[in-house]
Every structure is written in structure tokens, then in C-alpha cells.
Design a protein around this motif. Structure first.
Motif, PDB file in Angstrom:
ATOM      1  N   PRO A  62      51.919  -2.207 -18.137  1.00 27.93           N
ATOM      2  CA  PRO A  62      52.180  -1.019 -17.313  1.00 27.93           C
ATOM      3  C   PRO A  62      52.723  -1.414 -15.948  1.00 27.93           C
ATOM      4  CG  PRO A  62      49.825  -1.456 -17.427  1.00 27.93           C
ATOM      5  CD  PRO A  62      50.487  -2.432 -18.358  1.00 27.93           C
ATOM      6  N   THR A  63      53.471  -0.515 -15.349  1.00 22.20           N
ATOM      7  CA  THR A  63      53.971  -0.750 -14.003  1.00 22.20           C
ATOM      8  C   THR A  63      52.808  -0.666 -13.021  1.00 22.20           C
ATOM      9  OG1 THR A  63      54.420   1.566 -13.488  1.00 22.20           O
ATOM     10  CG2 THR A  63      56.176   0.334 -14.623  1.00 22.20           C
ATOM     11  N   PHE A  64      52.982  -1.247 -11.840  1.00 20.21           N
ATOM     12  CA  PHE A  64      51.944  -1.125 -10.818  1.00 20.21           C
ATOM     13  C   PHE A  64      51.723   0.340 -10.462  1.00 20.21           C
ATOM     14  CE2 PHE A  64      51.604  -5.455  -8.448  1.00 20.21           C
ATOM     15  CZ  PHE A  64      51.260  -6.079  -9.624  1.00 20.21           C
ATOM     16  N   VAL A  65      52.788   1.137 -10.445  1.00 18.44           N
ATOM     17  CA  VAL A  65      52.656   2.571 -10.149  1.00 18.44           C
ATOM     18  C   VAL A  65      51.792   3.243 -11.202  1.00 18.44           C
ATOM     19  CG1 VAL A  65      53.921   4.758  -9.989  1.00 18.44           C
ATOM     20  CG2 VAL A  65      54.803   2.714  -8.829  1.00 18.44           C
ATOM     21  N   GLU A  66      52.008   2.909 -12.467  1.00 13.28           N
ATOM     22  CA  GLU A  66      51.193   3.500 -13.532  1.00 13.28           C
ATOM     23  C   GLU A  66      49.732   3.074 -13.412  1.00 13.28           C
ATOM     24  OE1 GLU A  66      54.534   3.799 -17.085  1.00 13.28           O
ATOM     25  OE2 GLU A  66      53.410   1.942 -16.846  1.00 13.28           O
ATOM     26  N   ILE A  67      49.505   1.817 -13.095  1.00 14.47           N
ATOM     27  CA  ILE A  67      48.132   1.309 -12.998  1.00 14.47           C
ATOM     28  C   ILE A  67      47.370   2.012 -11.883  1.00 14.47           C
ATOM     29  CG2 ILE A  67      46.717  -0.702 -12.396  1.00 14.47           C
ATOM     30  CD1 ILE A  67      48.950  -2.413 -13.762  1.00 14.47           C
ATOM     31  N   VAL A  68      47.934   2.006 -10.705  1.00  8.21           N
ATOM     32  CA  VAL A  68      47.207   2.504  -9.541  1.00  8.21           C
ATOM     33  C   VAL A  68      47.050   4.024  -9.547  1.00  8.21           C
ATOM     34  CG1 VAL A  68      49.115   2.766  -7.901  1.00  8.21           C
ATOM     35  CG2 VAL A  68      46.883   2.010  -7.093  1.00  8.21           C
ATOM     36  N   ASN A  69      47.877   4.724 -10.311  1.00  9.46           N
ATOM     37  CA  ASN A  69      47.784   6.182 -10.359  1.00  9.46           C
ATOM     38  C   ASN A  69      46.967   6.695 -11.536  1.00  9.46           C
ATOM     39  OD1 ASN A  69      49.302   7.383  -8.039  1.00  9.46           O
ATOM     40  ND2 ASN A  69      50.802   5.915  -8.799  1.00  9.46           N
ATOM     41  N   ARG A  70      46.304   5.797 -12.232  1.00  7.38           N
ATOM     42  CA  ARG A  70      45.400   6.235 -13.293  1.00  7.38           C
ATOM     43  C   ARG A  70      44.183   6.886 -12.672  1.00  7.38           C
ATOM     44  NH1 ARG A  70      45.983   0.970 -17.197  1.00  7.38           N
ATOM     45  NH2 ARG A  70      47.938   1.654 -18.124  1.00  7.38           N
ATOM     46  N   GLU A  71      43.690   7.871 -13.371  1.00  8.78           N
ATOM     47  CA  GLU A  71      42.507   8.584 -12.895  1.00  8.78           C
ATOM     48  C   GLU A  71      41.341   7.610 -12.726  1.00  8.78           C
ATOM     49  OE1 GLU A  71      39.749  12.249 -14.438  1.00  8.78           O
ATOM     50  OE2 GLU A  71      41.857  12.217 -15.005  1.00  8.78           O
ATOM     51  N   GLY A  72      40.667   7.702 -11.604  1.00 12.39           N
ATOM     52  CA  GLY A  72      39.486   6.885 -11.355  1.00 12.39           C
ATOM     53  C   GLY A  72      39.761   5.545 -10.700  1.00 12.39           C
ATOM     54  N   VAL A  73      41.023   5.178 -10.515  1.00 10.39           N
ATOM     55  CA  VAL A  73      41.319   3.902  -9.866  1.00 10.39           C
ATOM     56  C   VAL A  73      41.112   4.048  -8.363  1.00 10.39           C
ATOM     57  CG1 VAL A  73      43.113   2.205  -9.335  1.00 10.39           C
ATOM     58  CG2 VAL A  73      42.899   3.100 -11.653  1.00 10.39           C
ATOM     59  N   THR A  74      40.254   3.190  -7.849  1.00 11.28           N
ATOM     60  CA  THR A  74      39.949   3.170  -6.416  1.00 11.28           C
ATOM     61  C   THR A  74      40.186   1.756  -5.896  1.00 11.28           C
ATOM     62  OG1 THR A  74      37.647   2.551  -6.775  1.00 11.28           O
ATOM     63  CG2 THR A  74      38.153   4.930  -6.720  1.00 11.28           C
ATOM     64  N   ARG A  75      40.080   1.599  -4.597  1.00 17.06           N
ATOM     65  CA  ARG A  75      40.210   0.261  -4.032  1.00 17.06           C
ATOM     66  C   ARG A  75      39.126  -0.643  -4.623  1.00 17.06           C
ATOM     67  NH1 ARG A  75      39.663  -3.832  -0.875  1.00 17.06           N
ATOM     68  NH2 ARG A  75      41.345  -4.463   0.500  1.00 17.06           N
ATOM     69  N   ARG A  76      37.940  -0.103  -4.715  1.00 17.67           N
ATOM     70  CA  ARG A  76      36.819  -0.891  -5.233  1.00 17.67           C
ATOM     71  C   ARG A  76      37.034  -1.297  -6.694  1.00 17.67           C
ATOM     72  NH1 ARG A  76      30.488   0.955  -5.499  1.00 17.67           N
ATOM     73  NH2 ARG A  76      29.734  -1.009  -6.301  1.00 17.67           N
ATOM     74  N   SER A  77      37.447  -0.359  -7.539  1.00 16.71           N
ATOM     75  CA  SER A  77      37.636  -0.688  -8.957  1.00 16.71           C
ATOM     76  C   SER A  77      38.805  -1.657  -9.147  1.00 16.71           C
ATOM     77  CB  SER A  77      37.839   0.583  -9.793  1.00 16.71           C
ATOM     78  OG  SER A  77      39.055   1.228  -9.481  1.00 16.71           O
ATOM     79  N   MET A  78      39.873  -1.475  -8.370  1.00 16.74           N
ATOM     80  CA  MET A  78      41.026  -2.373  -8.470  1.00 16.74           C
ATOM     81  C   MET A  78      40.631  -3.777  -8.012  1.00 16.74           C
ATOM     82  SD  MET A  78      44.205  -2.834  -9.244  1.00 16.74           S
ATOM     83  CE  MET A  78      44.532  -1.131  -9.597  1.00 16.74           C
ATOM     84  N   HIS A  79      39.916  -3.858  -6.908  1.00 18.63           N
ATOM     85  CA  HIS A  79      39.485  -5.149  -6.380  1.00 18.63           C
ATOM     86  C   HIS A  79      38.565  -5.847  -7.374  1.00 18.63           C
ATOM     87  CE1 HIS A  79      37.660  -8.082  -3.648  1.00 18.63           C
ATOM     88  NE2 HIS A  79      38.753  -7.922  -2.918  1.00 18.63           N
ATOM     89  N   ARG A  80      37.639  -5.094  -7.939  1.00 24.47           N
ATOM     90  CA  ARG A  80      36.698  -5.668  -8.905  1.00 24.47           C
ATOM     91  C   ARG A  80      37.443  -6.213 -10.127  1.00 24.47           C
ATOM     92  NH1 ARG A  80      33.253  -1.449 -10.983  1.00 24.47           N
ATOM     93  NH2 ARG A  80      32.846  -1.092  -8.793  1.00 24.47           N
ATOM     94  N   PHE A  81      38.391  -5.449 -10.643  1.00 23.33           N
ATOM     95  CA  PHE A  81      39.150  -5.897 -11.815  1.00 23.33           C
ATOM     96  C   PHE A  81      39.933  -7.171 -11.501  1.00 23.33           C
ATOM     97  CE2 PHE A  81      43.084  -6.145 -14.225  1.00 23.33           C
ATOM     98  CZ  PHE A  81      42.598  -6.152 -15.520  1.00 23.33           C
ATOM     99  N   LEU A  82      40.623  -7.182 -10.373  1.00 17.17           N
ATOM    100  CA  LEU A  82      41.439  -8.344 -10.028  1.00 17.17           C
ATOM    101  C   LEU A  82      40.597  -9.570  -9.690  1.00 17.17           C
ATOM    102  CD1 LEU A  82      44.188  -6.592  -7.883  1.00 17.17           C
ATOM    103  CD2 LEU A  82      44.462  -7.577 -10.177  1.00 17.17           C
ATOM    104  N   SER A  83      39.359  -9.351  -9.277  1.00 16.28           N
ATOM    105  CA  SER A  83      38.468 -10.462  -8.920  1.00 16.28           C
ATOM    106  C   SER A  83      37.874 -11.155 -10.130  1.00 16.28           C
ATOM    107  CB  SER A  83      37.310  -9.960  -8.046  1.00 16.28           C
ATOM    108  OG  SER A  83      37.784  -9.487  -6.828  1.00 16.28           O
ATOM    109  N   ASP A  84      37.846 -10.490 -11.257  1.00 15.99           N
ATOM    110  CA  ASP A  84      37.167 -11.015 -12.438  1.00 15.99           C
ATOM    111  C   ASP A  84      38.171 -11.282 -13.547  1.00 15.99           C
ATOM    112  OD1 ASP A  84      35.445 -11.756 -14.442  1.00 15.99           O
ATOM    113  OD2 ASP A  84      34.404  -9.827 -14.528  1.00 15.99           O
ATOM    114  N   ALA A  85      38.607 -12.534 -13.662  1.00 17.68           N
ATOM    115  CA  ALA A  85      39.610 -12.896 -14.667  1.00 17.68           C
ATOM    116  C   ALA A  85      39.130 -12.640 -16.090  1.00 17.68           C
ATOM    117  CB  ALA A  85      40.002 -14.362 -14.511  1.00 17.68           C
ATOM    118  N   HIS A  86      37.829 -12.494 -16.294  1.00 20.21           N
ATOM    119  CA  HIS A  86      37.320 -12.221 -17.638  1.00 20.21           C
ATOM    120  C   HIS A  86      37.735 -10.830 -18.122  1.00 20.21           C
ATOM    121  CE1 HIS A  86      35.054 -15.894 -17.547  1.00 20.21           C
ATOM    122  NE2 HIS A  86      34.480 -15.528 -16.419  1.00 20.21           N
TER     123      HIS A  86
END
Length: 121
Positions: A62-86
């Protein structure tokens, strides 16, 4: 004297027609340096479209625009996902340093459009 007035008028008019700098794109607004933008491109643009109005080179990414505009995506959830390579899909098998997580999170949030809501998946 009239020639001097004419020259002054031409200079004044040409100065008022000078081009202003183009507004910053989200990419340059979020990336504080060329090195930061280069990192984003190098780390992600092989699969994802990292700038608005671009298509992802990998149709499954997905494009970055598609990712960040998904329902429920917040700074916290994005940071958490990117922090955990698992959490990453298998093809995204790499680790990010904390400052790169912050950089990507901050950059991606500049692409968020409150009017645009996509399903979580």
C-alpha cells in the motif's frame, strides 16, 4: 529623467513578478534534511509510494497515503508498528533505529487527510 523613472518602474514591476518558492511538499515538510528524505526513499520506496499521488512499485504494498489514512491509525499505533519488526510482513525484514521510527512516523502523519477514511485492511 523620464528614462530613470521608466527603468525604476521596470525594476519594480519585474521584482513584483519574481517567482516565489513553491510550497513545501509533505515530503520536504516532514523530512528536515536531504539525508532524512533519502533514508525514507531508500528504506521504503522500493515497495511503497512514499509521496502523495504516486503508485507503489510493488502492487501488493500500500502507499503511505493509504496506510496512514486507514481507520484507527494514530501516531502511537504507527510508531508501535514501525518499532516492532516482528509485525512486518516477511518481505519487510529489517529493523529500524528509534530515530528512524520517529522520522517515518512523523513523515507519514503529514500525509494524513481527515476527510479520507479507509478500512483498516
Amino acid at each position: 529623467m523620464q528614462a530613470k523613472g521608466f527603468v525604476s518602474l521596470i525594476l519594480l514591476l519585474s521584482a513584483s513578478c519574481a517567482h516565489t518558492a513553491a510550497p513545501e511538499s509533505p515530503a520536504t515538510a516532514a523530512a528536515t534534511s536531504h539525508e532524512d528524505l533519502a533514508f525514507i526513499q531508500a528504506a521504503c520506496a522500493g515497495c511503497h509510494a512514499v509521496e502523495p499521488l504516486h503508485l507503489s512499485p510493488n502492487p501488493n504494498a500500500p502507499t503511505f497515503v493509504e496506510i496512514v489514512n486507514r481507520e484507527g491509525v494514530t501516531r502511537r499505533s504507527m510508531h508501535r508498528f514501525l518499532s516492532d519488526a516482528h509485525n512486518y510482513p516477511e518481505v519487510m525484514d529489517f529493523d529500524l533505529e528509534e530515530h528512524h521510527v520517529d522520522l517515518l512516523t512523523d513523515y507519514m502523519l503529514t500525509l494524513k487527510d481527515p476527510e479520507r477514511k479507509l478500512s483498516p485492511y
